[in-house]
Design an enzyme around this catalytic site. Sequence first.
Site, PDB file in Angstrom:
ATOM      1  N   GLU A 203     -51.328  29.262  53.996  1.00 55.27           N
ATOM      2  CA  GLU A 203     -51.161  28.396  55.177  1.00 55.27           C
ATOM      3  C   GLU A 203     -50.039  28.918  56.070  1.00 55.27           C
ATOM      4  O   GLU A 203     -49.245  28.149  56.610  1.00 55.27           O
ATOM      5  CB  GLU A 203     -50.857  26.951  54.749  1.00 55.27           C
ATOM      6  CG  GLU A 203     -51.905  26.355  53.822  1.00 55.27           C
ATOM      7  CD  GLU A 203     -51.649  24.895  53.461  1.00 55.27           C
ATOM      8  OE1 GLU A 203     -50.836  24.242  54.134  1.00 55.27           O
ATOM      9  OE2 GLU A 203     -52.270  24.420  52.499  1.00 55.27           O
TER      10      GLU A 203
ATOM     11  N   ASP B 242     -47.481  29.891  58.680  1.00 60.36           N
ATOM     12  CA  ASP B 242     -47.029  29.704  60.056  1.00 60.36           C
ATOM     13  C   ASP B 242     -45.508  29.819  60.051  1.00 60.36           C
ATOM     14  O   ASP B 242     -44.863  29.554  59.044  1.00 60.36           O
ATOM     15  CB  ASP B 242     -47.538  28.403  60.716  1.00 60.36           C
ATOM     16  CG  ASP B 242     -47.366  27.151  59.882  1.00 60.36           C
ATOM     17  OD1 ASP B 242     -46.526  27.142  58.960  1.00 60.36           O
ATOM     18  OD2 ASP B 242     -48.058  26.152  60.159  1.00 60.36           O
TER      19      ASP B 242
ATOM     20  N   HIS C  64     -45.181  27.848  54.942  1.00 57.95           N
ATOM     21  CA  HIS C  64     -44.782  27.232  56.207  1.00 57.95           C
ATOM     22  C   HIS C  64     -43.299  27.566  56.393  1.00 57.95           C
ATOM     23  O   HIS C  64     -42.444  26.984  55.733  1.00 57.95           O
ATOM     24  CB  HIS C  64     -45.001  25.721  56.164  1.00 57.95           C
ATOM     25  CG  HIS C  64     -46.441  25.335  56.016  1.00 57.95           C
ATOM     26  ND1 HIS C  64     -47.377  25.584  57.002  1.00 57.95           N
ATOM     27  CD2 HIS C  64     -47.118  24.737  55.012  1.00 57.95           C
ATOM     28  CE1 HIS C  64     -48.565  25.142  56.609  1.00 57.95           C
ATOM     29  NE2 HIS C  64     -48.436  24.626  55.402  1.00 57.95           N
TER      30      HIS C  64
ATOM     31  N   GLU D  66     -50.194  20.748  45.996  1.00 55.57           N
ATOM     32  CA  GLU D  66     -48.880  20.114  46.158  1.00 55.57           C
ATOM     33  C   GLU D  66     -48.551  19.090  45.084  1.00 55.57           C
ATOM     34  O   GLU D  66     -48.108  17.976  45.394  1.00 55.57           O
ATOM     35  CB  GLU D  66     -48.788  19.481  47.549  1.00 55.57           C
ATOM     36  CG  GLU D  66     -48.973  20.507  48.656  1.00 55.57           C
ATOM     37  CD  GLU D  66     -48.939  19.892  50.056  1.00 55.57           C
ATOM     38  OE1 GLU D  66     -48.646  18.702  50.193  1.00 55.57           O
ATOM     39  OE2 GLU D  66     -49.226  20.635  51.017  1.00 55.57           O
TER      40      GLU D  66
ATOM     41  N   ASN E 203     -52.185  25.325  44.714  1.00 50.42           N
ATOM     42  CA  ASN E 203     -51.637  25.622  46.043  1.00 50.42           C
ATOM     43  C   ASN E 203     -50.430  24.732  46.327  1.00 50.42           C
ATOM     44  O   ASN E 203     -50.473  23.525  46.082  1.00 50.42           O
ATOM     45  CB  ASN E 203     -52.739  25.340  47.083  1.00 50.42           C
ATOM     46  CG  ASN E 203     -52.385  25.798  48.482  1.00 50.42           C
ATOM     47  OD1 ASN E 203     -52.002  26.950  48.679  1.00 50.42           O
ATOM     48  ND2 ASN E 203     -52.518  24.909  49.463  1.00 50.42           N
TER      49      ASN E 203
HETATM   50  O1  G3I Z   1     -59.322  12.558  62.732  1.00 51.98           O
HETATM   51  C1  G3I Z   1     -58.403  11.508  62.996  1.00 51.98           C
HETATM   52  C2  G3I Z   1     -58.698  10.859  64.295  1.00 51.98           C
HETATM   53  O2  G3I Z   1     -59.971  10.233  64.222  1.00 51.98           O
HETATM   54  C3  G3I Z   1     -57.624   9.834  64.616  1.00 51.98           C
HETATM   55  O3  G3I Z   1     -57.829   9.280  65.882  1.00 51.98           O
HETATM   56  C4  G3I Z   1     -56.246  10.458  64.571  1.00 51.98           C
HETATM   57  C5  G3I Z   1     -55.134   9.458  64.786  1.00 51.98           C
HETATM   58  O4  G3I Z   1     -53.918   9.907  64.221  1.00 51.98           O
HETATM   59  O5  G3I Z   1     -56.069  11.038  63.305  1.00 51.98           O
HETATM   60  C6  G3I Z   1     -57.024  12.059  63.026  1.00 51.98           C
HETATM   61  O6  G3I Z   1     -56.727  12.581  61.752  1.00 51.98           O
HETATM   62  C7  G3I Z   1     -55.622  13.442  61.674  1.00 51.98           C
HETATM   63  C8  G3I Z   1     -56.084  14.738  61.057  1.00 51.98           C
HETATM   64  O7  G3I Z   1     -54.986  15.609  60.839  1.00 51.98           O
HETATM   65  C9  G3I Z   1     -57.104  15.477  61.937  1.00 51.98           C
HETATM   66  O8  G3I Z   1     -56.511  15.835  63.121  1.00 51.98           O
HETATM   67  C10 G3I Z   1     -54.554  12.810  60.809  1.00 51.98           C
HETATM   68  O9  G3I Z   1     -54.002  11.682  61.457  1.00 51.98           O
HETATM   69  C11 G3I Z   1     -53.461  13.797  60.518  1.00 51.98           C
HETATM   70  O10 G3I Z   1     -52.567  13.231  59.550  1.00 51.98           O
HETATM   71  C12 G3I Z   1     -54.046  15.071  59.950  1.00 51.98           C
HETATM   72  O11 G3I Z   1     -53.002  15.979  59.748  1.00 51.98           O
HETATM   73  C13 G3I Z   1     -53.300  17.042  58.879  1.00 51.98           C
HETATM   74  C14 G3I Z   1     -52.323  17.026  57.709  1.00 51.98           C
HETATM   75  O12 G3I Z   1     -52.583  18.136  56.874  1.00 51.98           O
HETATM   76  C15 G3I Z   1     -52.450  15.751  56.886  1.00 51.98           C
HETATM   77  O13 G3I Z   1     -51.481  15.710  55.889  1.00 51.98           O
HETATM   78  C16 G3I Z   1     -53.164  18.343  59.636  1.00 51.98           C
HETATM   79  O14 G3I Z   1     -54.192  18.426  60.613  1.00 51.98           O
HETATM   80  C17 G3I Z   1     -53.303  19.530  58.683  1.00 51.98           C
HETATM   81  O15 G3I Z   1     -52.948  20.713  59.359  1.00 51.98           O
HETATM   82  C18 G3I Z   1     -52.349  19.345  57.526  1.00 51.98           C
HETATM   83  O16 G3I Z   1     -52.554  20.407  56.630  1.00 51.98           O
HETATM   84  C19 G3I Z   1     -51.700  20.448  55.485  1.00 51.98           C
HETATM   85  C20 G3I Z   1     -52.497  21.069  54.363  1.00 51.98           C
HETATM   86  O17 G3I Z   1     -53.687  20.365  54.165  1.00 51.98           O
HETATM   87  C21 G3I Z   1     -51.671  21.111  53.066  1.00 51.98           C
HETATM   88  N1  G3I Z   1     -50.407  21.757  53.269  1.00 51.98           N
HETATM   89  C22 G3I Z   1     -49.613  21.267  54.394  1.00 51.98           C
HETATM   90  C23 G3I Z   1     -50.423  21.283  55.687  1.00 51.98           C
HETATM   91  C24 G3I Z   1     -49.597  20.815  56.843  1.00 51.98           C
HETATM   92  O18 G3I Z   1     -49.191  19.463  56.703  1.00 51.98           O
END
Ligand code: G3I
Length: 450
Positions: free
Chosen positions: A266, A268, A239, A161, A203
Amino acid sequence: MQIRKRPRRTALLAMVSAAATAATGLVFASTADAATTLGASAAEKGRYFGAAIAAGRLGDSTYTRLLTTEFTSVTPENEMKWDATEPQQGRFSFTNGDRILNQGLSNGSKVRGHALLWHAQQPGWAQSLSGSALRNAAINHVTQVAGHYKGKIYAWDVVNEAFADGGSGGRRDSNLQRTGNDWIEAAFRAARAADPAAKLCYNDYNTDGINAKSTGIYTMVRDFKARGVPIDCVGFQSHLGTGIDSSYQANLQRFADLGVDVQITELDVQQGGNQANIYATVTRACLAVARCTGITVWGIRDSDSWRDDNPLLFDGGGNKKAAYTSVLNALNAGGTTTPPSSPPVTTSPPPSGGGACAATVSLNSWNGGYVATVRVNAGSAPVNGWTVAVALPSGSAVTSTWNATATGSPGTVSFRNVTYNGQIPAGGHTEFGFQGTGAGPTATPACTVT
Ligand code: G3I
C-alpha cells in the site's frame, strides 16, 4: 487502521520511524532501451508493479489510461472488504469486486485480494456479533469470498492489521481477537481450503523496519511456518512520511528468510523534500530481496488518495511526478535478485526404513465447528508414508483438509500423506489439518505406516 482520508499530518507522521534519512544516490539508467513504464520495468526484474484502484473511478479515462499502461497488478481499494462483499449476513455482493477483478484480468494484470478479515470496515451485523457466532461468520466469510474468486486471485490479504501499535508486539484488541487467539490461523486454513492456488498473506502497517510490531508479526509467521499453518506471504503496507527506517530492507529480508514472499502492498509517501528518494529506497529494497515479488502503490493520482499530502506518483492532472521518475529509474537501474516463480522444491532420497508412527490431535473448537491439527510422529525408524484414522463423533463431518487427502467422512476418516510429507525421518514429525462441522474428534487417532 486509525488514519482516515485527509488525516491530520501529525497523525500520519507518528506512524513513521524517521530513524534514518533516505539514501540519496540515485542511479539513472542510461541505456536507450530502458523500459518506459513501471509495469514493464518491474517485469524485467521478475516483479509486478501495481496500484490500488476504485471501481467508481473506472469511468475516468485519464485514470484508466494510466492504470492500463503503467500497472501490472490491481488491488481493490475497498470493493472486496467484508462490508462490501457481505453487507447482510449470508448475502454476498460481488458486483464491484468483480469489476476490479475483470479490469485486472482483462489487462493481463495480477489481482491482489484485499482483505478477507479486518477489524475495520466490517458490516454492521458482524460488528454486533461475538464469540462463536462471530468466529463461524468470519470463517464462512473467508470460505465464501475466497471461493467466489477461486483460481483468479494472485494473493489474498487474508488477515489485515491484527497487531497493535506501540511497543507490545502483541495483538490488537478487536471483536475477532476476542474469539480466540487462533482466529488468524483458522482464517488462513479456511482460505487455503477455499482457494489453494492463491498466495495467502498477512498484511499490516507500521512495519517499515525492525521494530516491536514487525517483530511480533515475525514471531507469528515463524510459528505458523513451524506448525504448518498455510501462510505464503507478508504484506508491508508502507504508508510513509518524510523518512524511512534504515532497517527497511533488512526487515523484508528477515521475513523472506522465514520462507515467505514479501510484498509492498500500500505504498504512499508524504510529498516533501524526500518523497522521490523514499520511493526509490523502497523500490531498491524490494529489488534487493529475492522474495519481494512486487510493489503496489495505494492509488494512482494524488487526487485519488485517501491522504491529503499528495503521496502518489501522478499529480491530480495525471502527470508524472518526480517520484514517478525516481521509481522508474530505480527499477531500470537495479535488481540482481530474482524471485522464485514457484516455491523451491527440495527432494531427498527416500529413507530406508518403514517404521512405526503415532499421531496426536489438537483442537480449536467453537459452537458448531472446529479446526483440528494432527501431528504425525515417526518412531525410531524413518517412515516412507502414513495414514491416520480419525474417529469423528456422530454429526461431525470434515469440510476441508490440508497437507493430507481424506476419505470416508463421516464416521472414521482416513487421512493419507500427500507427496511432500510422506517421508518423515526417524524421530521427526509432520503436521496436517482439517476443518469440520459439529464436534471435533476426542479419541487419539490411529497412525499406520504404508
Ligand atoms: O462509499 C461510501 C459512500 O457511499 C459514502 O457516501 C461515503 C461517506 O463517507 O463513504 C463512502 O465510503 C468510504 C470508502 O472509503 C469509499 O470511498 C468510507 O467512508 C471510507 O472510510 C473509506 O475509506 C477507506 C479506508 O481504507 C477505510 O478504513 C479508504 O478509501 C481506503 O483507502 C483505506 O484503505 C486502507 C486499507 O484498506 C488498509 N490499510 C490502510 C488503508 C488506508 O486507511
